[in-house]
Write an enzyme that holds these catalytic residues in place. Structure first.
Site, short mmCIF file in Angstrom:
data_model
loop_
_atom_site.label_atom_id
_atom_site.label_comp_id
_atom_site.label_asym_id
_atom_site.label_seq_id
_atom_site.Cartn_x
_atom_site.Cartn_y
_atom_site.Cartn_z
N THR A 98 0.82 -1.21 0.00
CA THR A 98 0.00 0.00 0.00
C THR A 98 0.86 1.26 0.00
O THR A 98 0.54 2.24 -0.69
CB THR A 98 -0.92 0.01 1.23
N THR A 99 1.95 1.24 0.77
CA THR A 99 2.82 2.41 0.88
C THR A 99 3.45 2.77 -0.46
O THR A 99 3.82 3.93 -0.69
CB THR A 99 3.92 2.14 1.93
N LYS A 130 1.06 -10.07 8.78
CA LYS A 130 1.32 -8.68 9.13
C LYS A 130 0.06 -8.18 9.82
O LYS A 130 -0.98 -7.99 9.17
CB LYS A 130 1.65 -7.85 7.89
N ILE A 134 6.78 -5.07 9.61
CA ILE A 134 6.88 -4.51 8.26
C ILE A 134 6.50 -3.06 8.43
O ILE A 134 5.34 -2.72 8.64
CB ILE A 134 5.99 -5.24 7.25
N TYR A 185 -13.37 -3.73 0.93
CA TYR A 185 -14.61 -3.18 0.39
C TYR A 185 -15.76 -4.19 0.38
O TYR A 185 -16.87 -3.88 0.80
CB TYR A 185 -14.41 -2.61 -1.03
N ARG A 223 -8.13 -0.12 6.53
CA ARG A 223 -8.20 0.03 5.08
C ARG A 223 -9.19 -0.94 4.44
O ARG A 223 -9.73 -0.66 3.37
CB ARG A 223 -6.81 -0.21 4.46
N TYR A 270 -2.10 -10.24 5.50
CA TYR A 270 -2.05 -8.84 5.92
C TYR A 270 -3.41 -8.42 6.40
O TYR A 270 -4.37 -8.35 5.63
CB TYR A 270 -1.57 -7.97 4.75
#
Length: 294
Positions: free
Chosen positions: A46-47, A163, A205, A109, A140, A135
């Protein structure tokens, strides 16, 4: 899977003045992480603003990191989504040579049930030619992957860790308490990294770790060694930096850090916007006082 113990970082994607991928700056970021003692690199998470990268740009990022890393550190590739068939197709179509594992985010979503999350990752793990790190990031995805679901998945072949970024230290401790011995519980929250490591987690992470790799990786190593007091000295010194890095969203904050370090521009792609002048000034002040400049 000791290669994923310690400090991993979720790499940014630098952009140049034309808003194209800045290959030279990305190479510099990778070298900064290697020289700073980071243990492994996560590519296209994402980063990295992967949601705004074309497939061609993603390939450029992958090959740039592979080349700059030159086999020095293990590499993890972000491959996830809310279309299970699409994730499987991407895993099978992507060039995974040079990578050691994939990091796959919980479906966002759609808000699947816990059974839906389980079946999604079961299918992904069966299709993936590389080990899978789950993750969980409810902020998010709008759904929390609960410990019982994670522990079910931990029993499957090819799923090696998670994560965990729910921001809930009690949830993380339940995972650490009940996980299989070789399953990795990795912090996905910079502020909770040290408490999770001291509770038995495998590391982190990190976002901010790529900006201050020497300090952050040393904190994690001390935590893994049980040197809590010394590790907390570093943690408390970095707390303001962590707050600033996320104050106006990720990766706007960490890119402001890199701008202050002289490693890349602070450009982000819409719908994200760069950190405002006030935040940038505070980040510059912190960097000048606390971080060795390039």
């Amino acid at each position: 899977m000791s290669k994923f113990t310690g400090t991993g970082v979720a790499l940014i994607t630098p952009f140049n003045e034309d808003n194209d991928v800045d290959i030279t700056a990305l190479e510099g970021v990778v070298n900064h992480c290697i020289e700073g003692g980071i243990d492994y690199l996560v590519v296209l998470g994402t980063t990295a603003e992967s949601a705004t990268l074309s497939s061609e740009e993603k390939e450029v990022v992958k090959q740039t990191v592979i080349r700059a890393n030159a086999g020095k550190l293990p590499l993890v590739l972000g491959v996830g989504g809310n279309n299970t068939a699409g994730v499987i197709n991407e895993l099978q179509a992507s060039g995974l040579s040079g990578f050691d594992a994939v990091l796959s985010v919980s479906p966002y979503y759609n808000k699947p049930t816990q059974e839906g999350i389980y079946q999604h990752f079961k299918a992904v793990a069966q299709a993936s030619p590389l080990p899978v790190i789950l993750y969980n990031v409810p902020g998010r995805t709008a759904s929390n992957m609960l410990p019982d679901t994670v522990l079910r998945l931990a029993g499957l072949d090819n799923i090696i860790g998670i994560k965990e970024a729910a921001g809930d230290i009690v949830q993380a401790m339940r995972l650490i308490k009940d996980k299989p011995e070789d399953f990795l519980v990795i912090s996905g929250d910079d502020m909770l990294t040290l408490p999770m490591v001291l509770a038995g987690g495998a590391g982190v992470i990190s976002v901010i770790g790529q900006g201050v790799p020497e300090q952050f990786s040393r904190m994690v190593r001390l935590g893994l060694e049980g040197a809590a007091r010394e590790a907390y000295d570093i943690h408390y010194n970095l707390m303001d930096m962590v707050d600033m890095a996320f104050e106006q969203g990720n990766p706007a904050g960490i890119k402001a850090v890199f701008k202050a370090l002289g490693l890349c521009r602070d450009t982000v792609r819409l719908p994200l916007v760069k950190a405002d002048n006030d935040l940038q000034a505070r980040i510059v002040a912190f960097v000048e006082q606390n971080v060795r400049l390039v």
